[in-house]
Design an enzyme around this catalytic site. Structure first.
Site, short mmCIF file in Angstrom:
data_model
loop_
_atom_site.label_atom_id
_atom_site.label_comp_id
_atom_site.label_asym_id
_atom_site.label_seq_id
_atom_site.Cartn_x
_atom_site.Cartn_y
_atom_site.Cartn_z
N SER A 142 89.78 19.09 68.76
CA SER A 142 90.59 18.40 68.02
C SER A 142 91.74 18.83 67.20
O SER A 142 91.52 20.11 66.57
CB SER A 142 89.85 16.91 67.18
OG SER A 142 88.91 16.32 68.25
N1 SAM Z 1 84.53 17.21 67.81
C1 SAM Z 1 84.90 18.29 68.81
C2 SAM Z 1 85.05 19.72 68.22
O1 SAM Z 1 85.11 19.75 66.67
O2 SAM Z 1 85.49 20.60 69.03
C3 SAM Z 1 85.95 18.05 69.57
C4 SAM Z 1 85.59 16.68 70.69
S1 SAM Z 1 86.17 16.44 72.05
C5 SAM Z 1 87.76 15.94 71.45
C6 SAM Z 1 85.31 15.10 72.67
C7 SAM Z 1 83.91 15.67 73.00
O3 SAM Z 1 83.14 14.58 73.28
C8 SAM Z 1 83.90 16.42 74.46
O4 SAM Z 1 83.21 17.62 74.17
C9 SAM Z 1 83.28 15.49 75.23
O5 SAM Z 1 82.49 16.19 76.23
C10 SAM Z 1 82.39 14.91 74.29
N2 SAM Z 1 81.65 13.47 74.81
C11 SAM Z 1 82.42 12.46 75.69
N3 SAM Z 1 81.50 11.58 75.99
C12 SAM Z 1 80.28 11.77 75.20
C13 SAM Z 1 79.26 11.16 75.19
N4 SAM Z 1 78.99 9.93 75.75
N5 SAM Z 1 78.10 11.65 74.49
C14 SAM Z 1 78.41 12.85 73.91
N6 SAM Z 1 79.48 13.40 73.97
C15 SAM Z 1 80.46 13.09 74.50
#
Ligand code: SAM
Length: 249
Positions: A99
């Site tokens: 992000s």
């Molecule tokens: N917080 C992260 C970082 O610091 O790099 C960035 C997150 S990225 C914007 C969103 C993440 O949420 C992705 O890696 C995606 O695979 C994960 N995601 C999406 N749906 C999810 C779910 N149901 N449970 C867990 N993770 C999920």
């Protein structure tokens, strides 16, 4: 490059004890440190620019110290390291992103993390947000649905010495019941509705920070606060754009 070679030569003259190979590392460390401080300034500028939404023109000192400390370049692919301290999201593989630093700082600030807090993050991604939280909280539980990302984040966090972070691969929609209730929950992918299990796993007095809205459209970053009687107060903070929360739920 010339600056580096000059530094390298003078250091070799200064002492034969420092092997020249360590100079690029020192040089990169200095350059990253400078870029990180510039990123902190840019986040502060952006907070001021969005102060009408936020209702304030600065974030907590503790949060900004954590942002200034954590090495974002360790969480991005090697080829993107030169861009690691730009105030924008970057690809991390598997069609996912780390992000924007401003959003990481803002969500952390909204969560109001205390040193004794136990925090849940849904959407580990690179592990960067988890590392920021780990600087502030007692323990961070983080869930990632894409296995290679979860495994890589676990390795990165362990390599950097974050012993107070537990990473799990799974669907974060359901939270992490074994470790609930949590003082704060941050969701870094957008569902269309707030998942009920996450509300249930929030402590009275706790805060859930979550983007809510349709996939690939502008969503609303919301703060849900659970009161002592279990009632929920919700406020919309800012329009945002997150990847969707996936899974079978
Ligand atoms: N917080 C992260 C970082 O610091 O790099 C960035 C997150 S990225 C914007 C969103 C993440 O949420 C992705 O890696 C995606 O695979 C994960 N995601 C999406 N749906 C999810 C779910 N149901 N449970 C867990 N993770 C999920």
């Amino acid at each position: 490059m010339r600056k580096y070679l000059q530094q390298c030569r003078s250091l070799v003259h200064l002492t034969a004890l420092i092997p020249c190979l360590s100079v690029p590392v020192l040089y990169a460390r200095e350059a990253y440190q400078e870029a990180r401080m510039q990123m902190v300034d840019e986040i502060q500028d952006m907070v001021r620019d969005t102060s009408e939404y936020l209702g304030k023109d600065s974030l907590s000192e503790r949060v900004m110290q954590a942002i200034a400390k954590v090495h974002r370049h360790e969480f991005v692919p090697e080829t993107l390291r030169p861009a690691a301290y730009e105030n924008r999201p970057l690809p991390i593989g598997e069609e996912q992103t780390i992000s924007q630093p401003y959003i990481v700082a803002l969500m952390t600030d909204l969560a109001d993390i205390q040193p004794d807090a136990r925090v849940l993050e849904v959407g580990t991604g690179s592990g960067y947000q988890a590392a920021i939280l780990a600087e502030l909280a007692l323990h961070v539980y983080t869930i990632e649905i894409i296995e290679p990302l979860g495994e890589r984040a676990r390795t990165t966090l362990a390599r950097l010495g974050y012993e107070n972070v537990s990473v799990r691969v799974g669907d974060g929609y359901h939270g992490w019941a074994e470790h609930a209730p949590f003082d704060a929950i941050l969701v870094t992918a957008a569902p269309e509705q707030v998942p009920q299990p996450l509300i249930d796993q929030l402590k009275p007095g706790g805060k859930l920070i979550i983007p809510v809205g349709s996939p690939y459209r502008t969503q609303s970053l919301k703060v849900l606060e659970k009161h002592a009687d279990g009632s929920i107060h919700t406020r919309d903070v800012l329009p945002v754009g997150f990847v969707p929360l996936t899974g079978d739920h």
